[in-house]
Scaffold this active site. Structure first.
Site, PDB file in Angstrom:
ATOM      1  N   SER A   1       1.067  -1.041  -7.264  1.00 11.81           N
ATOM      2  CA  SER A   1       1.323  -1.448  -6.117  1.00 11.81           C
ATOM      3  C   SER A   1       0.777  -3.194  -6.566  1.00 11.81           C
ATOM      4  O   SER A   1       0.889  -3.149  -6.866  1.00 11.81           O
ATOM      5  CB  SER A   1       1.003  -0.920  -4.483  1.00 11.81           C
ATOM      6  OG  SER A   1       1.642  -1.598  -3.805  1.00 11.81           O
TER       7      SER A   1
ATOM      8  N   ASP B   1      12.027   2.993  -3.690  1.00 13.40           N
ATOM      9  CA  ASP B   1      10.822   2.437  -2.983  1.00 13.40           C
ATOM     10  C   ASP B   1      11.350   1.330  -2.279  1.00 13.40           C
ATOM     11  O   ASP B   1      12.577   0.308  -1.946  1.00 13.40           O
ATOM     12  CB  ASP B   1      10.432   1.244  -4.646  1.00 13.40           C
ATOM     13  CG  ASP B   1       9.002   1.304  -4.127  1.00 13.40           C
ATOM     14  OD1 ASP B   1       8.545   0.568  -2.767  1.00 13.40           O
ATOM     15  OD2 ASP B   1       8.712   0.326  -4.647  1.00 13.40           O
TER      16      ASP B   1
ATOM     17  N   HIS C   1       7.416   4.550  -3.021  1.00 10.32           N
ATOM     18  CA  HIS C   1       6.845   3.487  -3.860  1.00 10.32           C
ATOM     19  C   HIS C   1       5.102   4.371  -4.647  1.00 10.32           C
ATOM     20  O   HIS C   1       5.029   4.189  -5.190  1.00 10.32           O
ATOM     21  CB  HIS C   1       6.079   2.352  -2.451  1.00 10.32           C
ATOM     22  CG  HIS C   1       5.606   1.615  -3.165  1.00 10.32           C
ATOM     23  ND1 HIS C   1       6.427   0.565  -3.544  1.00 10.32           N
ATOM     24  CD2 HIS C   1       3.561   1.359  -2.888  1.00 10.32           C
ATOM     25  CE1 HIS C   1       5.160  -0.657  -3.589  1.00 10.32           C
ATOM     26  NE2 HIS C   1       3.759  -0.052  -3.042  1.00 10.32           N
TER      27      HIS C   1
END
Length: 433
Positions: A256, A348, A382
């Site tokens: 991330s 995602d 994600h």
């Protein structure tokens, strides 16, 4: 009805269950958390329907279940017996562990993570086998068999060192043995704090891994403010000089926000020769980044574009500024001499990491660079983590005060975690040797 006919009818029905005739086995019963296990049951009636449940007791209770049917010999094998309901369908050898989620009495939208004593205590998974198909939140009754799985994040001999070296904070995990070992810095995202479990698993797989927080820990800034790459360069220098670390090149892995940091680090700091960017962006995000005379402004989220789903979950997938409209934030990845591995989930919902990876690759290609690899996974969200982590489609955000959609389908997402984890290790071993 005659007594003879009644006798035939009674003999044709299954008799009362005798406790202790069924057995539940797991192989291996004690294993590293990224390893697969084999779950079997024996001693059931032919074609008997049963419910297999898993529970993890920690700060919160997580559970999962599968509705199974024994074969003609009264046996079942999670790797061959299809689940007919529960938390997954079909044949999934690790489906029971992959679909662990907060129990009905627990707050939803939280992620299963190990405790703080990674080198001393395993994550304990309690398995139980029950007669019949128990659906929904119904509490199962009789227990036919029980078993315990121990999931370790540290193999015997892994050394844990809490690091306070100059401005550097974190935890260094060293594999057993004399070494030297390839060195890796491990970065997580905008949740802040110190996250150690992936670094500990990397050490169990032969890497000297430094879990490196950059805000929200000890005397580091409590919130994500301006980021100076010199902090990460100091950590790289520390690893390079450590007697247990094989140099000269260092690796970095980030998820991330940590992924765009990993991309910036390999771009601007040549000492990093291998960078793994998981669910990242091709631009600097959330806060301004500085390194010597370089300044990359941070992309921000437009809160007016937040969607609130009927479930009350927030969808942020369209809120991040467009990097192409904020060119100064784009990381000049063409300057990177090290190797880059992009890992993305095509579902995602935090941001479009697949598009961002493709944009970075397009820029590399335009400059004649081929120092990259791309792993893309349909149905993955994600939070792509090691295989020990069950899927979490939405995660409570402490800053927003609401759960945020992260995307992914449980089985496809967990397959992505298992497949990418092996390929990440191969990538790091190849380029750090």
């Amino acid at each position: 009805m005659s007594l003879r006919a009644l006798g035939r009818l009674v003999r044709g029905r299954p008799g009362p269950w005798q406790r202790g005739t069924a057995t539940l086995t797991v192989s291996p019963q004690s294993s590293l958390a990224d390893e697969s296990v084999c779950i079997r049951a024996e001693g059931l009636r032919p074609h008997q329907e049963v419910t297999l449940r898993a529970q993890v007791h920690g700060g919160r209770l997580f559970d999962s279940s599968a509705l199974l049917r024994a074969d003609g010999r009264g046996s079942l094998h999670a790797g061959r017996s299809p689940s007919l309901g529960g938390d997954y369908l079909g044949v999934q050898p690790m489906g029971l562990l992959w679909t662990l989620s907060p129990a009905s009495m627990e707050p939803p939208h939280c992620m299963l993570r190990p405790g703080t004593d990674l080198t001393g205590q395993p994550m304990r998974v309690d398995l139980s086998l029950h007669p019949g198909h128990t659906r929904g939140s119904v509490v199962p009754g009789q227990v036919l068999a029980k078993q315990v799985i121990e999931r370790w994040f540290s193999k015997p001999g892994v050394r844990w060192i809490r690091l306070r070296e100059g401005k550097i904070r974190g935890s260094l995990f060293l594999p057993p043995g004399d070494g030297p070992f390839p060195g890796v810095i491990d970065l997580f995202g905008e949740e802040g704090g110190l996250t150690e479990f992936r670094a500990c698993l990397l050490a169990s797989r032969g890497f000297a891994a430094l879990a490196l927080p950059y805000f929200g820990f000890e005397d580091l800034p409590m919130t994500l403010t301006d980021i100076h790459l010199e902090y990460f360069e100091d950590a790289i220098d520390y690893l390079q000089k450590h007697p247990k670390v094989k140099g000269p090149g260092i690796g970095v892995i980030g998820s991330s926000k940590g992924a765009d940091l990993a991309l910036s680090i390999v771009t601007f700091i040549p000492k990093v020769v291998a960078s793994v960017c998981i669910s990242g962006c091709n631009a600097n995000t959330l806060s301004d980044l500085y390194y010597k005379d370089v300044h990359l402004p941070g992309l921000t989220h437009n809160i007016d574009k937040i969607k609130v789903l009927d479930s009350g979950i927030l969808d942020l997938s369209e809120t991040l500024d467009d990097p192409n409209k904020n060119q100064k934030s784009i990381i000049p990845v063409e300057k990177a001499e090290g190797r880059i591995l992009f890992v993305v989930g095509e579902d995602d919902k935090i941001w479009n990491s697949k598009l961002f990876a493709e944009e970075a690759i397009k820029r590399l290609n335009a400059h004649g660079k081929s120092n990259y690899e791309l792993l893309r996974y349909p149905g993955a969200g994600h939070h792509i983590e090691p295989p020990s982590s069950p899927h979490c489609s939405a995660l409570y955000d402490q800053f927003l005060g609401y759960p945020v959609l992260s995307g992914g389908e449980p089985i496809k997402h967990c397959f992505a975690q298992q497949d990418s984890w092996q390929k990440i290790q191969q990538f790091l071993q190849l380029h750090l040797h």
